[in-house]
Design a protein around this motif. Structure first.
Motif, PDB file in Angstrom:
ATOM      1  N   LEU A 128     -72.132  28.603  -0.309  1.00  0.00           N
ATOM      2  CA  LEU A 128     -71.719  29.329  -1.501  1.00  0.00           C
ATOM      3  C   LEU A 128     -70.562  28.552  -2.142  1.00  0.00           C
ATOM      4  CD1 LEU A 128     -72.473  31.893  -3.009  1.00  0.00           C
ATOM      5  CD2 LEU A 128     -70.777  33.105  -1.650  1.00  0.00           C
ATOM      6  N   HIS A 129     -70.722  28.158  -3.389  1.00  0.00           N
ATOM      7  CA  HIS A 129     -69.738  27.299  -4.054  1.00  0.00           C
ATOM      8  C   HIS A 129     -68.358  27.947  -4.167  1.00  0.00           C
ATOM      9  CE1 HIS A 129     -73.201  24.971  -6.196  1.00  0.00           C
ATOM     10  NE2 HIS A 129     -73.264  24.896  -4.892  1.00  0.00           N
ATOM     11  N   ASN A 130     -68.308  29.229  -4.479  1.00  0.00           N
ATOM     12  CA  ASN A 130     -67.001  29.873  -4.641  1.00  0.00           C
ATOM     13  C   ASN A 130     -66.472  30.486  -3.340  1.00  0.00           C
ATOM     14  OD1 ASN A 130     -68.611  32.103  -4.437  1.00  0.00           O
ATOM     15  ND2 ASN A 130     -68.128  32.942  -6.449  1.00  0.00           N
ATOM     16  N   ASP A 131     -67.223  30.383  -2.254  1.00  0.00           N
ATOM     17  CA  ASP A 131     -66.770  30.829  -0.938  1.00  0.00           C
ATOM     18  C   ASP A 131     -67.463  29.983   0.131  1.00  0.00           C
ATOM     19  OD1 ASP A 131     -65.862  32.119   1.317  1.00  0.00           O
ATOM     20  OD2 ASP A 131     -67.050  33.927   0.999  1.00  0.00           O
ATOM     21  N   PRO A 132     -66.939  28.767   0.401  1.00  0.00           N
ATOM     22  CA  PRO A 132     -67.618  27.864   1.322  1.00  0.00           C
ATOM     23  C   PRO A 132     -67.623  28.308   2.781  1.00  0.00           C
ATOM     24  CG  PRO A 132     -65.548  26.905   0.573  1.00  0.00           C
ATOM     25  CD  PRO A 132     -65.746  28.185  -0.188  1.00  0.00           C
ATOM     26  N   SER A 133     -67.107  29.507   3.058  1.00  0.00           N
ATOM     27  CA  SER A 133     -67.211  30.005   4.428  1.00  0.00           C
ATOM     28  C   SER A 133     -68.644  30.439   4.732  1.00  0.00           C
ATOM     29  CB  SER A 133     -66.238  31.148   4.670  1.00  0.00           C
ATOM     30  OG  SER A 133     -66.529  32.230   3.821  1.00  0.00           O
ATOM     31  N   LEU A 134     -69.449  30.719   3.701  1.00  0.00           N
ATOM     32  CA  LEU A 134     -70.851  31.109   3.889  1.00  0.00           C
ATOM     33  C   LEU A 134     -71.736  29.871   3.775  1.00  0.00           C
ATOM     34  CD1 LEU A 134     -73.008  33.300   4.272  1.00  0.00           C
ATOM     35  CD2 LEU A 134     -73.063  33.531   1.773  1.00  0.00           C
TER      36      LEU A 134
ATOM     37  N   ASP B  13     -76.789  37.344  -2.282  1.00  0.00           N
ATOM     38  CA  ASP B  13     -77.697  38.135  -1.460  1.00  0.00           C
ATOM     39  C   ASP B  13     -79.120  37.602  -1.542  1.00  0.00           C
ATOM     40  OD1 ASP B  13     -75.677  39.826  -0.601  1.00  0.00           O
ATOM     41  OD2 ASP B  13     -75.943  41.197  -2.292  1.00  0.00           O
ATOM     42  N   VAL B  14     -79.376  36.698  -2.483  1.00  0.00           N
ATOM     43  CA  VAL B  14     -80.704  36.102  -2.641  1.00  0.00           C
ATOM     44  C   VAL B  14     -80.669  34.697  -2.039  1.00  0.00           C
ATOM     45  CG1 VAL B  14     -82.444  35.313  -4.279  1.00  0.00           C
ATOM     46  CG2 VAL B  14     -81.162  37.416  -4.729  1.00  0.00           C
ATOM     47  N   LEU B  15     -81.567  34.463  -1.087  1.00  0.00           N
ATOM     48  CA  LEU B  15     -81.660  33.178  -0.408  1.00  0.00           C
ATOM     49  C   LEU B  15     -83.114  32.734  -0.408  1.00  0.00           C
ATOM     50  CD1 LEU B  15     -80.185  31.078   1.465  1.00  0.00           C
ATOM     51  CD2 LEU B  15     -80.982  32.497   3.368  1.00  0.00           C
ATOM     52  N   TRP B  16     -83.359  31.499  -0.817  1.00  0.00           N
ATOM     53  CA  TRP B  16     -84.704  30.939  -0.787  1.00  0.00           C
ATOM     54  C   TRP B  16     -84.803  30.007   0.414  1.00  0.00           C
ATOM     55  CZ3 TRP B  16     -82.153  31.089  -5.585  1.00  0.00           C
ATOM     56  CH2 TRP B  16     -82.721  31.955  -6.511  1.00  0.00           C
ATOM     57  N   VAL B  17     -85.890  30.164   1.185  1.00  0.00           N
ATOM     58  CA  VAL B  17     -86.109  29.337   2.365  1.00  0.00           C
ATOM     59  C   VAL B  17     -87.529  28.799   2.302  1.00  0.00           C
ATOM     60  CG1 VAL B  17     -86.216  29.314   4.883  1.00  0.00           C
ATOM     61  CG2 VAL B  17     -84.523  30.746   3.722  1.00  0.00           C
ATOM     62  N   GLY B  18     -87.638  27.479   2.369  1.00  0.00           N
ATOM     63  CA  GLY B  18     -88.945  26.841   2.384  1.00  0.00           C
ATOM     64  C   GLY B  18     -89.285  26.411   3.797  1.00  0.00           C
TER      65      GLY B  18
END
Length: 136
Positions: free
Chosen positions: A73-79, A122-127
């Protein structure tokens, strides 16, 4: 060798160009520094220093193979989310200090792409499927 400077040797060479004229200088420098290189010896390793070390798992690489995709996450790199070649999807919420598996209940463990929706984390894309086999 006659008492002639290196630059005089260069000027005596007909034609040649700058790269060719640099060769005698490099050769002389190599010959002058060669004795210093022959005196170098390897440092001995004291195996007693290593006796106290124990192997340990240090994250998803120790359990699930190589990493094929990472997104944070760009604004919270802990995630951070990490996709692996054969170990599924992993999440860290503390900048990679610890990881939790997220794909263990899925029928496919090979992940080739991971992307977080930066506007809605909350939206994550996984291929699934790895597009980078090691032996290619």
């Amino acid at each position: 060798m006659p008492n002639v400077t290196i630059s005089a040797l260069h000027s005596q060479r007909p034609g040649g160009g700058a790269a060719l004229n640099a060769f005698p200088r490099m050769l002389i420098l190599l010959l002058l520094t060669l004795p210093a290189f022959t005196q170098v010896s390897a440092q001995k390793l004291d195996m007693a220093v290593l006796k106290g070390m124990q192997p340990r798992a240090v994250g998803p690489a120790g359990m699930s193979g190589r990493v094929t995709s990472i997104d944070a996450l760009h604004n919270d790199p802990s995630l951070i989310y990490v996709g692996t070649a054969s170990g599924g999807l992993w999440r860290s919420t503390n900048r990679g200090t610890s990881w939790e598996p997220l794909f263990d209940d899925q029928p496919v463990a090979s992940i080739g792409a991971v992307a977080i929706d930066q506007r809605n984390p909350d939206v994550l894309w996984v291929g699934t499927g790895e597009g980078n086999p090691r032996n290619s």
